[in-house]
Design an enzyme around this catalytic site. Structure first.
Site, PDB file in Angstrom:
ATOM      1  N   ASP A  53       4.211  32.396  36.447  1.00  0.00           N
ATOM      2  CA  ASP A  53       5.192  31.375  36.794  1.00  0.00           C
ATOM      3  C   ASP A  53       6.489  31.532  36.005  1.00  0.00           C
ATOM      4  O   ASP A  53       6.575  31.095  34.851  1.00  0.00           O
ATOM      5  CB  ASP A  53       4.569  29.991  36.529  1.00  0.00           C
ATOM      6  CG  ASP A  53       5.494  28.852  36.917  1.00  0.00           C
ATOM      7  OD1 ASP A  53       6.468  29.094  37.665  1.00  0.00           O
ATOM      8  OD2 ASP A  53       5.247  27.715  36.480  1.00  0.00           O
ATOM      9  N   GLY A  68       8.943  29.839  36.498  1.00  0.00           N
ATOM     10  CA  GLY A  68       9.591  28.529  36.546  1.00  0.00           C
ATOM     11  C   GLY A  68       9.100  27.566  35.477  1.00  0.00           C
ATOM     12  O   GLY A  68       9.408  26.374  35.537  1.00  0.00           O
ATOM     13  N   GLY A 102       5.494  20.676  39.969  1.00  0.00           N
ATOM     14  CA  GLY A 102       5.728  20.163  41.299  1.00  0.00           C
ATOM     15  C   GLY A 102       4.428  19.739  41.968  1.00  0.00           C
ATOM     16  O   GLY A 102       4.396  18.822  42.781  1.00  0.00           O
ATOM     17  N   SER A 103       3.331  20.399  41.610  1.00  0.00           N
ATOM     18  CA  SER A 103       2.062  20.179  42.306  1.00  0.00           C
ATOM     19  C   SER A 103       1.097  19.264  41.548  1.00  0.00           C
ATOM     20  O   SER A 103      -0.028  19.064  41.988  1.00  0.00           O
ATOM     21  CB  SER A 103       1.400  21.544  42.547  1.00  0.00           C
ATOM     22  OG  SER A 103       1.455  22.333  41.380  1.00  0.00           O
ATOM     23  N   ASP A 153      11.992  31.409  40.757  1.00  0.00           N
ATOM     24  CA  ASP A 153      10.707  30.839  40.361  1.00  0.00           C
ATOM     25  C   ASP A 153       9.535  31.435  41.145  1.00  0.00           C
ATOM     26  O   ASP A 153       9.234  31.006  42.253  1.00  0.00           O
ATOM     27  CB  ASP A 153      10.805  29.315  40.579  1.00  0.00           C
ATOM     28  CG  ASP A 153       9.561  28.577  40.141  1.00  0.00           C
ATOM     29  OD1 ASP A 153       8.594  29.226  39.692  1.00  0.00           O
ATOM     30  OD2 ASP A 153       9.556  27.341  40.260  1.00  0.00           O
ATOM     31  N   THR A 204       6.741  28.953  42.522  1.00  0.00           N
ATOM     32  CA  THR A 204       6.955  28.033  43.642  1.00  0.00           C
ATOM     33  C   THR A 204       6.865  28.834  44.936  1.00  0.00           C
ATOM     34  O   THR A 204       7.476  29.895  45.051  1.00  0.00           O
ATOM     35  CB  THR A 204       8.348  27.363  43.544  1.00  0.00           C
ATOM     36  OG1 THR A 204       8.350  26.477  42.431  1.00  0.00           O
ATOM     37  CG2 THR A 204       8.684  26.585  44.793  1.00  0.00           C
TER      38      THR A 204
END
Ligand SMILES: *[C@@H]1O[C@H](CO)[C@@H](O)[C@H](O)[C@H]1NC(C)=O
Ligand SMILES: *[C@@H]1O[C@H](CO)[C@@H](O)[C@H](O)[C@H]1NC(C)=O
Ligand SMILES: *[C@@H]1O[C@H](CO)[C@@H](O)[C@H](O)[C@H]1NC(C)=O
Ligand SMILES: *[C@@H]1O[C@H](CO)[C@@H](O)[C@H](O)[C@H]1NC(C)=O
Ligand SMILES: *[C@@H]1O[C@H](CO)[C@@H](O)[C@H](O)[C@H]1NC(C)=O
Length: 422
Positions: free
Chosen positions: A104, A106, A147-148, A299, A302
């Site tokens: 990741d 991000g 985000g998740s 990112d 994502t």
């Protein structure tokens, strides 16, 4: 930084004793034994070996070890759930336990599910904290948000390795509680590959520890990510995900030049930042003018492509028959599945094409498909330092991507080699 803190005391402690011995070195038999002559000429090989013997004795690295250490390596990526996540296997602890984590760019923390996790899925592979004899446990708690979903855990420290690279005192979070749906299948956590600046636990990210330790031949991480979205019926839970090259680039995966662009002026390395300069759809420019700017985080963690409201609306306004979804799906657009959307994205130079397959996430209702470009900001004015774009795998599958740290951090893109995703 953690690595250098751990090794620095050893060096500092070693120096005074080395100096005091050097002062009277010519009185030591050891010094005489380092001079070897064979037939009148210096035996360099034996001298070098002696020098290494002295280096090791005083806690320095041997020349051989230094020469051998700086390198690059290819690491296999796993494509989970038809381009949903791109994972690699890391090893933690002694004896080592293998766990799959998202690569990741991000985020900047490493975390994994542990045996102490109360609500991790029962079939999730977990780091068994009772089985590592090198583990240090702290009482410091950490909360991480993605985000998740989010998670709670405590800071741990142990040996972590990826491919041939090892960081012996890596600090990471052992998850104790996680929100529903954050991980599934073989996925056990996330390996943050962005900068320490945005590390919630404020620890040196694994990749930065490798650079600080002089392990990599260049401060680069490169990605070729595979595409299985276009073959949704044949995509399985885990497919070959491409190649992550740590410490350099691999020319087998791209052709032509790598176009590097510096971080936007006035920004600090936090996320891997770029400026979106142009967006087109079906050959027409999209007006991306945005008072808050067009800073993008590149990112790999994502799956999709997010942008500011006005630009995203302007994009979909050029796709016949498209319409914004509502309620919990607000910010996403549907469009006729028969439409191939050709689009490009640029960061100050080349307009990189995004394949129609990647723009199409699949059918949502009879004949209508969901697009991968979504409204990230939902009308909010973000601060100039917060990215207004998240450039995820929807875009990154279409290029070879190089994340380059060092004095002038940059992100580079190149065309994929023939036969890869094309
Ligand atoms: C983490 O802890 C906080 C505070 O105790 C709590 O509000 C939150 O729900 C927890 N989050 C998760 C994912 O368990
Ligand atoms: C555990 O902590 C000790 C003392 O701070 C340290 O010497 C050791 O390197 C740590 N172990 C790991 C695996 O980081
Ligand atoms: C680059 O990738 C190819 C294909 O996987 C591999 O055969 C080669 O060894 C790699 N090159 C380097 C320098 O790692
Ligand atoms: C960013 O800074 C560089 C170097 O100082 C300068 O050449 C360039 O014009 C600046 N770009 C913008 C958009 O201000
Ligand atoms: C979209 O619809 C307009 C008006 O019906 C038409 O002129 C145009 O060619 C269509 N564009 C595409 C890409 O199908």
């Amino acid at each position: 930084m953690l690595l250098s803190l751990l090794t620095l005391p050893a060096l500092v402690a070693g120096l005074p004793s080395l100096r005091s011995r050097e002062d009277n070195a010519h009185h030591l038999p050891l010094a005489r034994r380092t001079i070897h002559r064979r037939g009148g000429s210096v035996d360099l090989d034996r001298m070098a070996k002696s020098a290494d013997f002295i280096r090791l004795k005083y806690g320095f690295k041997s020349a051989d070890e230094l020469a051998r250490r700086a390198s690059q390596a290819d690491i296999n990526i796993i494509d989970q759930g038809g381009d949903t996540s791109y994972l690699a296997s890391i090893n933690i602890g002694t004896p080592s336990q293998s766990l799959d984590v998202v690569l990741d760019t991000g985020s900047s923390d490493l975390w994994v599910a542990t045996d102490r996790c109360t609500d991790c899925p029962s079939d999730t592979p977990k780091f068994d904290t009772t089985q590592s004899r090198t583990l240090n446990v702290s009482s410091q708690t950490v909360e991480l948000s993605y985000g998740s979903g989010q998670l709670n855990g405590t800071l741990l420290q142990d040996t972590v390795s990826l491919g041939p690279y090892t960081v012996s005192g890596q600090v990471f979070t052992g998850a104790a509680q996680i929100s529903d749906g954050l991980i599934d299948g073989s996925l056990a956590g996330i390996l943050g590959l962005a900068f320490q600046d945005i590390s919630v636990s404020d620890t040196t990210p694994f990749w930065q520890a490798l650079i600080n330790g002089g392990e990599l031949s260049s401060p680069e991480m490169s990605f070729y990510l595979t595409r299985f979205l276009d073959t949704a019926t044949s995509a399985t839970e885990t497919d070959p995900g491409g190649t992550f090259t740590l410490g350099g680039t691999n020319s087998s995966f791209y052709k032509g030049n790598i176009e590097f662009n510096a971080f936007p002026n006035g920004t600090q390395p936090s996320f891997w930042l770029q400026t979106v300069s142009d967006l087109t759809v079906n050959g027409n420019p999209v007006d991306i003018t945005n008072p808050a700017g067009n800073i993008a985080a590149i990112d790999t963690g994502t799956a999709l492509l997010g942008g500011p409201t006005a630009a995203v609306r302007a994009f979909w306004a050029q796709v016949n028959g498209s319409q914004e979804l509502s309620e919990q799906n607000a910010g996403f657009w549907e469009f006729p599945c028969t439409t191939d959307i050709s689009s490009t994205l640029a960061f100050g130079g080349t307009a990189w094409p995004i394949s129609a397959e990647d723009m199409n996430l699949g059918q949502i209702e009879e004949g209508l498909c969901v697009g991968a470009l979504f409204d990230l900001t939902q009308g909010a004015m973000t601060s100039p330092s917060t990215p207004q774009w998240i450039v995820g795998d929807t875009f990154l599958k279409n290029v070879y991507t190089v994340f380059r740290a060092g004095d002038s951090p940059a992100v580079g893109f190149a065309e994929l080699a023939n036969g890869l995703n094309n």
